[in-house]
Design a protein around this motif. Structure first.
Motif, mmCIF file in Angstrom:
data_model
loop_
_atom_site.group_PDB
_atom_site.id
_atom_site.type_symbol
_atom_site.label_atom_id
_atom_site.label_comp_id
_atom_site.label_asym_id
_atom_site.label_seq_id
_atom_site.Cartn_x
_atom_site.Cartn_y
_atom_site.Cartn_z
ATOM 1 N N UNK A 1 1.016 -1.175 0.020
ATOM 2 C CA UNK A 1 -0.238 0.076 -0.251
ATOM 3 C C UNK A 1 1.117 1.320 0.085
ATOM 4 N N UNK A 2 1.776 0.898 0.238
ATOM 5 C CA UNK A 2 3.194 2.719 0.499
ATOM 6 C C UNK A 2 3.302 2.753 -1.448
ATOM 7 N N UNK A 3 2.345 4.333 -1.331
ATOM 8 C CA UNK A 3 2.849 4.338 -3.095
ATOM 9 C C UNK A 3 3.645 5.669 -2.961
ATOM 10 N N UNK A 4 3.863 6.793 -1.903
ATOM 11 C CA UNK A 4 4.693 8.383 -1.786
ATOM 12 C C UNK A 4 5.999 7.586 -2.233
ATOM 13 N N UNK A 5 6.754 8.412 -2.946
ATOM 14 C CA UNK A 5 8.545 8.234 -2.960
ATOM 15 C C UNK A 5 8.941 8.779 -2.061
ATOM 16 N N UNK A 6 9.869 8.050 -1.077
ATOM 17 C CA UNK A 6 10.819 9.105 -0.748
ATOM 18 C C UNK A 6 11.059 10.075 -1.136
ATOM 19 N N UNK A 7 11.843 11.356 0.247
ATOM 20 C CA UNK A 7 12.104 12.757 0.143
ATOM 21 C C UNK A 7 13.406 12.918 -1.017
ATOM 22 N N UNK A 8 13.842 11.880 -1.316
ATOM 23 C CA UNK A 8 15.401 11.531 -2.334
ATOM 24 C C UNK A 8 14.984 11.022 -3.323
ATOM 25 N N UNK A 9 14.055 10.852 -3.693
ATOM 26 C CA UNK A 9 13.292 10.765 -4.921
ATOM 27 C C UNK A 9 12.182 10.880 -5.424
ATOM 28 N N UNK B 1 21.567 14.387 4.324
ATOM 29 C CA UNK B 1 21.068 14.978 2.885
ATOM 30 C C UNK B 1 20.268 14.460 1.775
ATOM 31 N N UNK B 2 19.538 13.738 2.392
ATOM 32 C CA UNK B 2 18.393 13.311 1.750
ATOM 33 C C UNK B 2 19.004 12.392 -0.152
ATOM 34 N N UNK B 3 20.077 12.136 0.093
ATOM 35 C CA UNK B 3 20.614 11.639 -1.390
ATOM 36 C C UNK B 3 21.042 10.276 -0.958
ATOM 37 N N UNK B 4 20.459 9.820 -2.422
ATOM 38 C CA UNK B 4 20.335 8.519 -2.604
ATOM 39 C C UNK B 4 21.695 7.574 -3.508
ATOM 40 N N UNK B 5 22.390 8.354 -3.664
ATOM 41 C CA UNK B 5 23.341 7.685 -4.047
ATOM 42 C C UNK B 5 24.481 6.481 -4.045
ATOM 43 N N UNK B 6 25.115 6.071 -4.619
ATOM 44 C CA UNK B 6 26.490 4.785 -3.965
ATOM 45 C C UNK B 6 26.697 5.356 -3.342
ATOM 46 N N UNK B 7 27.259 5.055 -2.276
ATOM 47 C CA UNK B 7 28.277 5.884 -1.146
ATOM 48 C C UNK B 7 29.123 5.672 -1.369
ATOM 49 N N UNK B 8 30.259 4.498 -2.579
ATOM 50 C CA UNK B 8 31.546 4.964 -2.642
ATOM 51 C C UNK B 8 32.228 5.711 -3.986
ATOM 52 N N UNK B 9 30.656 6.009 -4.362
ATOM 53 C CA UNK B 9 31.360 7.638 -5.148
ATOM 54 C C UNK B 9 31.234 9.203 -4.252
ATOM 55 N N UNK B 10 31.510 9.116 -3.252
ATOM 56 C CA UNK B 10 32.017 10.325 -1.748
ATOM 57 C C UNK B 10 32.655 9.250 -1.535
ATOM 58 N N UNK B 11 33.148 10.791 -0.628
ATOM 59 C CA UNK B 11 34.057 10.779 0.509
ATOM 60 C C UNK B 11 33.687 11.818 1.462
#
Length: 844
Positions: free
Chosen positions: A9-17, A241-251
């Motif tokens: 029933x969950x249809x709402x996208x989260x804040x990062x999307x 920061x509501x960022x859903x990218x791959x953590x490997x791309x950040x430092x």
């Protein structure tokens, strides 16, 4: 969190999307921070127990700390470049009343414990998150569709203006913050510290998302275990920061507090690459960290087709270090079906979907896109997450902004107004022209073909005075009457926020949500003229005035002056009484004053109201007493003064009481914020005049329809146009009298009544007596032998000796009288009322 059985029933996208799913970004109009009970944050979904913002246009609530991450998905209330004739529902999740029912399954969909259920911001239809996808997508604007100004009928090029400016929302309502995205870090820190103090195994870290946050000292706090690894901290920082990218791309980088306001960030972490994958906290714990994106050789970029009529939402293409704006346009056009188009006719626009303003910037043809990505990420990772790129046709970027400038000297020619604007505002005549002139009101409408010049003039005019009178500037939308559907009669709403115990502020908020904000005008911002000009080309519209009798007279006077410039020259006027007396509101059945009724029900009543006619009267005041000329010191006769009257005109004791009340309110205006207090002051002033005697019948002479009338021994003489005086009293009385006709508001006659003093007035207001009937007629001449207090519709002054002539004022005005019949309980209306249950709380 969700039960496994509930997950479907969950249809709402989260804040990062959510930001990536918005087709046309529209920033919210966040007012000042406040406390909102039983509401939930749209970003973090938690209760609003601390200070929070709410949107002045839609039902959007957000913590002050979460506001920078708000999705720019406010209602689209006007067209910019796009041109849509069909509107879909604008869904907003949660903050519904607990009794709200789903339109699909008819079960309860509201909750006071969490964000639950969906509501269309336009028509008010309610549904569960799992059910709203079944509702037909087209929105018909619900029960109020006949009075809503459809968004596709309104055009406004608002590139450089904030939403507050576009919707003419008073600047006193704006949050007093240094920056749109300020975060109350101290409050956030104290809350986190109190939580961490109970768990010694946890550690709090300050996380900055780029150079901009470092300079502004705006950070997010994360709580991680003391033995956390680097990857875990990076993941927690991205989540903050509501960022859903791959953590490997950040430092992560560390820096000292002293380096917070420097451009160069010194990496104090001396450990080798091998040890960095272990615990972050080997020895000294750094004061703060900054999260950075690792350099990349190529990226996948989403290109949105902007306002091109294309079925797809966006195209994804891969770019490298050599990709320029021009190469991207060349690659995207064939994918959008524009193979034969010349790529030079298109441009790439960078759009930042900020929480309070959507900013657009056209990129240069040779701009390196990958370098642009890296610059934005270095400035702010959050900003990168809220930035998207549109491909648009160049010929769509024509600027046309209309600016209303009021407060100018009256009765000047077009050339004289242009000369004043050149001198005071230094307008550029090559991009600025005068569209309309209202010389009797001292106002002009400018058409400006440059966004930067429009913004400059708007801000400069607010700080400019001409002949010691401040100018007002209002951004005016352009209404396209040809697009208004049949059976749609838009409602023009005027609200005086200073009337009736300051309830006008809540009503402004309510009506902006229920209607299109472009049809709601605040009278303290330029008066009625900006609204009347905006609606000047609409073939038929109605007006709702929210204020006291004086406010109604103000609007009717402005309407009379520019009636010849309106396509609908006789709009009907309804009243929502906010003042103290509200006699006209009583006569037209709108009540004694607003006391928190459901704004939605008020609009329904306006829609069902009956059109009636009402007389208006002109009062010519010709004083014979000379005044000293300021130029040469010579005594000259005072020029005649003309005043319009709707309700009544009083001379003597009646006006003297009004004058005393007026002076008391001017001395301490802050105390006059309730009708109860206002009436108390009136009683106090009346008691002070109890022993006062004035032989008014010896000081004035009255002539009615060319006949001299002998006055009895009285202290007050009152001319009444409506059967309500002094907050609802029947001054004429209901007794039959063969000498006079039965009074009506449209009979072209005024009733003349006398009162013998304060005691007599009190008895009339108590219903024990009526006034002394003196005359009834259509033309009156008064001769004043001494200075006498006079009041017209509650506005008092001392009138010097001379002549006063009262006569009919042109055509009768159309007013809306509240219908006696209760709302018909037809199926459609009942369903619509259920759909709008959640709107009952608006403004309360």
């Amino acid at each position: 969190m969700s039960h496994e059985k509930c997950l479907k029933h969950v249809k709402i996208p989260c804040s990062c999307v959510a930001p990536s799913l918005v087709r046309v970004p529209v920033a919210h109009c966040l007012g000042p921070p406040g406390h909102y009970k039983r509401k939930f944050c749209a970003v973090c979904r938690k209760p609003l127990e601390s200070l929070a913002f709410r949107c002045e246009v839609c039902e959007f609530h957000v913590h002050t700390d979460c506001a920078p991450f708000a999705c720019s998905d406010c209602r689209q209330c006007h067209q910019d470049h796009q041109d849509h004739d069909t509107y879909h529902h604008h869904w907003r999740e949660g903050n519904l009343p607990s009794g709200a029912r789903c339109k699909v399954c008819k079960k309860t969909c509201g909750s006071s414990e969490m964000l639950s259920g969906m509501r269309c911001e336009w028509c008010g239809v309610l549904a569960h998150a799992a059910c709203y996808v079944i509702v037909p997508p087209e929105c018909t604007f619900g029960r109020l569709r006949s009075m809503i100004l459809p968004p596709n009928c309104v055009r406004l090029f608002s590139r450089n203006f904030s939403k507050m400016h576009c919707f003419r929302i008073s600047e006193s309502l704006q949050a007093e913050t240094d920056d749109d995205d300020d975060v109350d870090s101290s409050t956030q820190l104290s809350q986190k510290e109190s939580q961490a103090s109970t768990d010694s195994s946890k550690q709090i870290l300050k996380i900055y998302d780029g150079n901009d946050a470092v300079k502004r000292n705006q950070y997010r706090l994360i709580t991680v275990p003391r033995i956390a690894k680097n990857e875990e901290v990076v993941e927690a920082a991205l989540r903050a920061y509501y960022i859903n990218d791959d953590p490997q791309d950040y430092e992560l980088q560390t820096f000292t507090q002293q380096a917070l306001f420097c451009d160069d960030i010194i990496n104090r972490n001396d450990t080798t690459e091998e040890t960095q994958s272990g615990s972050v906290f080997r020895e000294a714990i750094p004061e703060a960290w900054i999260i950075r994106a690792k350099p990349r050789d190529n990226e996948v970029i989403k290109i949105f087709p902007g306002w091109l009529k294309v079925g797809m939402a966006f195209m994804s293409i891969r770019i490298n270090k050599d990709s320029t704006t021009q190469t991207v346009i060349k690659e995207v056009l064939p994918l959008l079906g524009y193979q034969l188009e010349n790529f030079q006719n298109f441009s790439l626009v960078e759009v930042l979907m900020g929480s309070k303003q959507v900013q657009r910037m056209v990129l240069d043809d040779l701009e390196l896109i990958l370098g642009r990505f890296q610059d934005i990420r270095k400035t702010s990772l959050r900003q990168m997450n809220q930035t998207r790129f549109y491909i648009v046709e160049k010929n769509m970027s024509v600027a046309r902004v209309y600016l209303f400038i009021g407060g100018l000297p009256s009765h000047l020619s077009n050339e004289e107004y242009m000369n004043i604007l050149k001198d005071e505002l230094a307008i550029k005549t090559n991009v600025v022209s005068v569209s309309h002139v209202y010389s009797s009101q001292g106002a002009v409408v400018l058409e400006i073909s440059c966004f930067a010049e429009a913004e400059r003039l708007y801000m400069l005019a607010k700080d400019t005075t001409v002949n010691d009178k401040p100018l007002s500037s209002v951004v005016i939308p352009e209404v396209l009457p040809a697009k208004i559907p049949q059976n749609c009669y838009p409602l023009l709403v005027f609200v005086n926020p200073k009337s009736g115990g300051l309830k006008g502020r809540d009503l402004l908020y309510s009506f902006r949500k229920l209607l299109n904000p472009h049809q709601v005008f605040e009278l303290t911002n330029g008066g009625p003229l900006p609204g009347l000009h905006t609606f000047s080309q609409i073939p038929y519209f109605r007006i709702l005035v929210c204020g006291g009798d004086g406010t109604v007279g103000w609007v009717l006077g402005a309407l009379e002056e520019i009636r010849h410039k309106l396509v609908c020259s006789e709009p009907s006027v309804a009243i929502l009484p906010l003042g103290t007396g509200n006699d006209l509101g009583r006569v037209l059945r709108w009540g004694a004053g607003y006391s928190g009724e459901d704004p939605y029900s008020i609009l329904i009543s306006v829609d069902e109201a009956v059109d009636v006619l009402m007389d208006r009267w002109t009062i010519l005041l010709d004083a014979q007493e000379p005044i000293e000329s300021s130029e040469n010191g010579v005594l000259e006769p005072e020029p005649p003064k003309i005043v319009q009257m709707n309700n009544y005109c009083g001379l003597g004791i009646d006006a003297e009481l009004s004058l005393g009340f007026h002076h008391a309110r001017e001395e301490e205006p802050d105390k006059f914020n309730s009708r109860f207090h206002n009436k108390g002051v009136y009683v106090k002033v009346g008691l002070q005049k109890m022993s006062h005697t004035r032989n008014l019948h010896k000081e004035i002479k009255l002539q009615v329809d060319q006949h001299q009338v002998e006055l009895p021994n009285i202290e007050g003489l009152i001319f009444i146009n409506i059967p309500s005086w002094g907050s609802g009293a029947d001054l004429w009385g209901s007794d039959n009298d063969n000498r006079f006709e039965k009074p009506r508001i449209d009979d072209g006659l005024l009733e003349v009544v006398g009162v013998t003093g304060v005691v007599h007035m009190g008895q009339v207001q108590g219903g024990l007596r009526s006034g002394i009937r003196i005359a009834q007629g259509s033309y009156f001449r008064l001769t004043l032998l001494k200075p006498i207090p006079v009041q017209v519709d509650g506005e008092p002054w001392i009138q010097p000796p001379g002549q006063i002539i009262i006569s009919a004022a042109g055509p009768k005005v159309h007013m809306l009288k509240k219908s006696k019949q209760k709302q018909k309980k037809t199926g459609n209306v009942k369903d619509s009322r259920n759909e709008n249950m959640s709107l009952n709380e608006v403004g309360r």
